[in-house]
Motif scaffolding. Structure first.
Motif, PDB file in Angstrom:
ATOM      1  N   VAL A   1       0.871  -1.170   0.000  1.00  0.00           N
ATOM      2  CA  VAL A   1       0.000   0.000   0.000  1.00  0.00           C
ATOM      3  C   VAL A   1       0.912   1.226   0.000  1.00  0.00           C
ATOM      4  O   VAL A   1       1.834   1.336   0.811  1.00  0.00           O
ATOM      5  N   ALA A   2       0.680   2.120  -0.965  1.00  0.00           N
ATOM      6  CA  ALA A   2       1.566   3.283  -1.133  1.00  0.00           C
ATOM      7  C   ALA A   2       0.975   4.491  -0.421  1.00  0.00           C
ATOM      8  O   ALA A   2      -0.239   4.679  -0.401  1.00  0.00           O
ATOM      9  N   ILE A   3       1.858   5.294   0.169  1.00  0.00           N
ATOM     10  CA  ILE A   3       1.418   6.496   0.884  1.00  0.00           C
ATOM     11  C   ILE A   3       1.740   7.711   0.025  1.00  0.00           C
ATOM     12  O   ILE A   3       2.907   7.991  -0.263  1.00  0.00           O
ATOM     13  N   ASP A   4       0.715   8.432  -0.380  1.00  0.00           N
ATOM     14  CA  ASP A   4       0.889   9.669  -1.156  1.00  0.00           C
ATOM     15  C   ASP A   4       1.452  10.762  -0.266  1.00  0.00           C
ATOM     16  O   ASP A   4       2.410  11.449  -0.619  1.00  0.00           O
ATOM     17  N   SER A   5       0.853  10.944   0.906  1.00  0.00           N
ATOM     18  CA  SER A   5       1.260  12.016   1.813  1.00  0.00           C
ATOM     19  C   SER A   5       0.627  11.780   3.175  1.00  0.00           C
ATOM     20  O   SER A   5      -0.361  11.045   3.284  1.00  0.00           O
ATOM     21  N   THR A   6       1.218  12.395   4.203  1.00  0.00           N
ATOM     22  CA  THR A   6       0.660  12.282   5.560  1.00  0.00           C
ATOM     23  C   THR A   6       0.501  13.672   6.154  1.00  0.00           C
ATOM     24  O   THR A   6       1.260  14.595   5.827  1.00  0.00           O
TER      25      THR A   6
END
Ligand SMILES: NC(=O)c1ccc[n+]([C@@H]2O[C@H](COP(=O)([O-])OP(=O)(O)OC[C@H]3O[C@@H](n4cnc5c(N)ncnc54)[C@H](OP(=O)(O)O)[C@@H]3O)[C@@H](O)[C@H]2O)c1
Length: 337
Positions: free
Chosen positions: A305-310
Motif C-alpha cells: 500500500v503506497a502512501i501519497d502524503s501524511t
C-alpha cells in the motif's frame, strides 16, 4: 483509565475543507459487540469529502441524512483500549485496523478522532510487517478492490444494481485498471496480478514507474492517448473513475467480458447488451475477515500500500486540500499522536 474527552475532527455544517474543525469531543461509548480503538492513523478516502460537502455528487434522493456534529472517516489503525464483554477476537493492547461501519454516514464515532468504537467484526489484526500508516491506508481501498475482484463476501442487497455483484476469473485474463495510481486502483492492479492476470494500468504519465514497480505489465498515459482507443479484446476493465464516461470502455472488451465501474453514472446498458459485456458494480462493506485475508498479502509484501502524503490529525483540512488537487498516488493518511 480511558479519558472521557478526546480530540477529533468534527463538522457542524457541510462545505469545503474549512468546515473540518479540530476540537474536543466525547470519547465514544462502547456498545455491545464493540472494541474501543486508540487511533494511531486514519486513512482518507473519497467518501470522506463526499460526506463533508453534503453528498453533492450523489443524486438528491440518495443523499443520506447526516447528524451534526459529525466526525468523518472510516479507515483506522490503532491499539485496542477496551473490549465490550460480549465482543470476541480482540484483547486490550492488540494492534488492529479496519474500515469501521461502512456504509454509514457521519456520527459520533468515526475515524478522524483519537478514539473510535468499532464493531469487532469490522476489525482485523494489523499485520506485523506494516506500520499503522500503511494499515490505516489499506481498508476501504483494499476491501473495495477485494469485493470487486476476489470475493463479495456478503449477501446484503446491492444498492447500486438489482443483482449481486460477481467477481470474474482473473488467471490468464487481460485486465485494464483505469485510475490505476489511486487508492483503489493501485491495490486492484496488485490483486489482479496476484491472481495471475495480465494488467494494463491507465494513469497520468507521472505514475508510470510507480505502477510498473507494482507489477503492471503495460502502462497507458491517458493524457497522451485515450485508453479506449489503445486496447481491444480485454476480459475485464476495472474503472475506478466510473461515472457517465465509463461506457467508452465497452469497445475495449471481448464479447463475454466485464466492465466494473467503481463509481456510479454508467448509462450505456443497451450498448453493453449488444456487445455481450456484463457491467457490474457494488458498494464496499465493512468486513474484518476479508481484511484479515488481505492483511496476509500486505504482511508478506505480495501487495504494497503506497502512501501519497501524511498530515497530522489537526491538519485534516490540509489533507482534504491535497486530495482536491488530484493525481493521488496511493493513499493520504492522517497521523494521530
Ligand atoms: N463502489 C464503492 O464502494 C467505492 C469504494 C471506494 C471508492 N469508490 C470510488 O472509487 C473512486 C476512486 O477512489 P480512490 O480512492 O481510488 O480515489 P483516488 O485515490 O482519489 O484516485 C483517483 C485516481 O484517478 C486518477 N485519475 C484522475 N483522472 C483520471 C482519468 N481521466 N483517467 C485515469 N485516471 C485518472 C488520479 O491520478 P492521475 O490523474 O494522476 O492518474 C488518481 O490516482 C472514487 O470515485 C470513489 O468514490 C467507490
Amino acid at each position: 483509565m480511558t479519558a472521557t474527552t478526546m480530540k477529533a475532527v468534527r463538522m457542524h455544517e457541510f462545505g469545503g475543507p474549512q468546515v473540518l474543525r479540530y476540537e474536543d469531543a466525547p470519547v465514544p461509548e462502547l456498545k455491545p459487540g464493540e472494541v474501543l480503538v486508540r487511533v494511531r492513523a486514519v486513512g482518507i478516502n473519497p467518501p470522506d469529502w463526499y460526506l463533508r460537502d453534503g453528498y453533492r455528487s450523489l443524486p438528491a434522493d440518495w443523499r443520506p441524512p447526516v447528524p451534526f456534529p459529525a466526525i468523518p472517516g472510516w479507515d483506522v489503525s490503532g491499539i485496542v483500549e477496551a473490549v465490550a464483554p460480549d465482543a470476541t477476537g480482540f484483547a486490550v493492547g492488540d494492534e488492529v485496523f479496519g474500515m469501521v461501519r461502512f456504509p454509514s454516514f457521519g456520527g459520533e464515532s468515526a475515524a478522524y478522532a483519537e478514539y473510535v468504537a468499532a464493531p469487532a467484526s469490522h476489525l482485523a489484526r494489523k499485520p506485523a510487517g506494516i506500520d499503522h500508516l500503511q494499515a490505516a491506508a489499506a481498508p476501504m481501498a483494499g476491501l473495495t478492490a477485494w469485493q470487486y475482484l476476489i470475493e463479495l463476501g456478503h449477501d446484503h442487497p446491492n444498492p447500486l444494481q438489482a443483482q449481486r455483484h460477481r467477481p470474474v476469473p482473473l488467471a490468464g485474463r487481460k485486465v485494464l485498471v483505469n485510475g490505476a495510481a489511486g487508492g483503489v486502483g493501485h491495490l486492484a492492479v496488485q490483486l489482479a496480478r496476484w491472481q495471475g492476470a495480465q494488467v494494463i494500468a491507465v494513469a497520468s504519465g507521472a505514475h508510470e514507474s510507480f505502477l510498473r514497480d507494482l507489477g503492471a505489465d503495460e502502462f497507458i498515459d491517458y493524457t497522451r492517448r485515450p485508453p479506449e482507443d489503445a486496447v481491444r479484446d480485454l476480459d475485464l476493465v476495472v474503472d475506478t473513475l466510473g461515472g457517465p464516461t465509463t461506457g467508452r470502455f465497452l469497445r475495449t472488451l471481448k464479447r463475454g467480458g466485464a466492465l466494473f465501474p467503481v463509481f456510479i453514472g454508467f448509462r450505456d446498458a443497451d450498448q453493453a447488451e449488444q456487445r455481450g459485456v456484463t457491467v457490474s458494480m457494488t458498494q464496499v462493506r465493512s468486513n474484518g475477515a476479508q481484511l484479515a485475508a488481505f492483511g496476509q498479502l500486505l504482511d508478506a509484501g505480495t501487495v504494497r500500500v503506497a502512501i501519497d502524503s501524511t498530515f497530522p490529525l489537526a491538519q485534516a483540512r490540509e489533507a482534504h486540500e491535497r486530495a482536491a488537487r488530484g493525481h493521488i498516488q496511493g493513499k493520504i493518511v492522517l497521523t494521530v499522536a
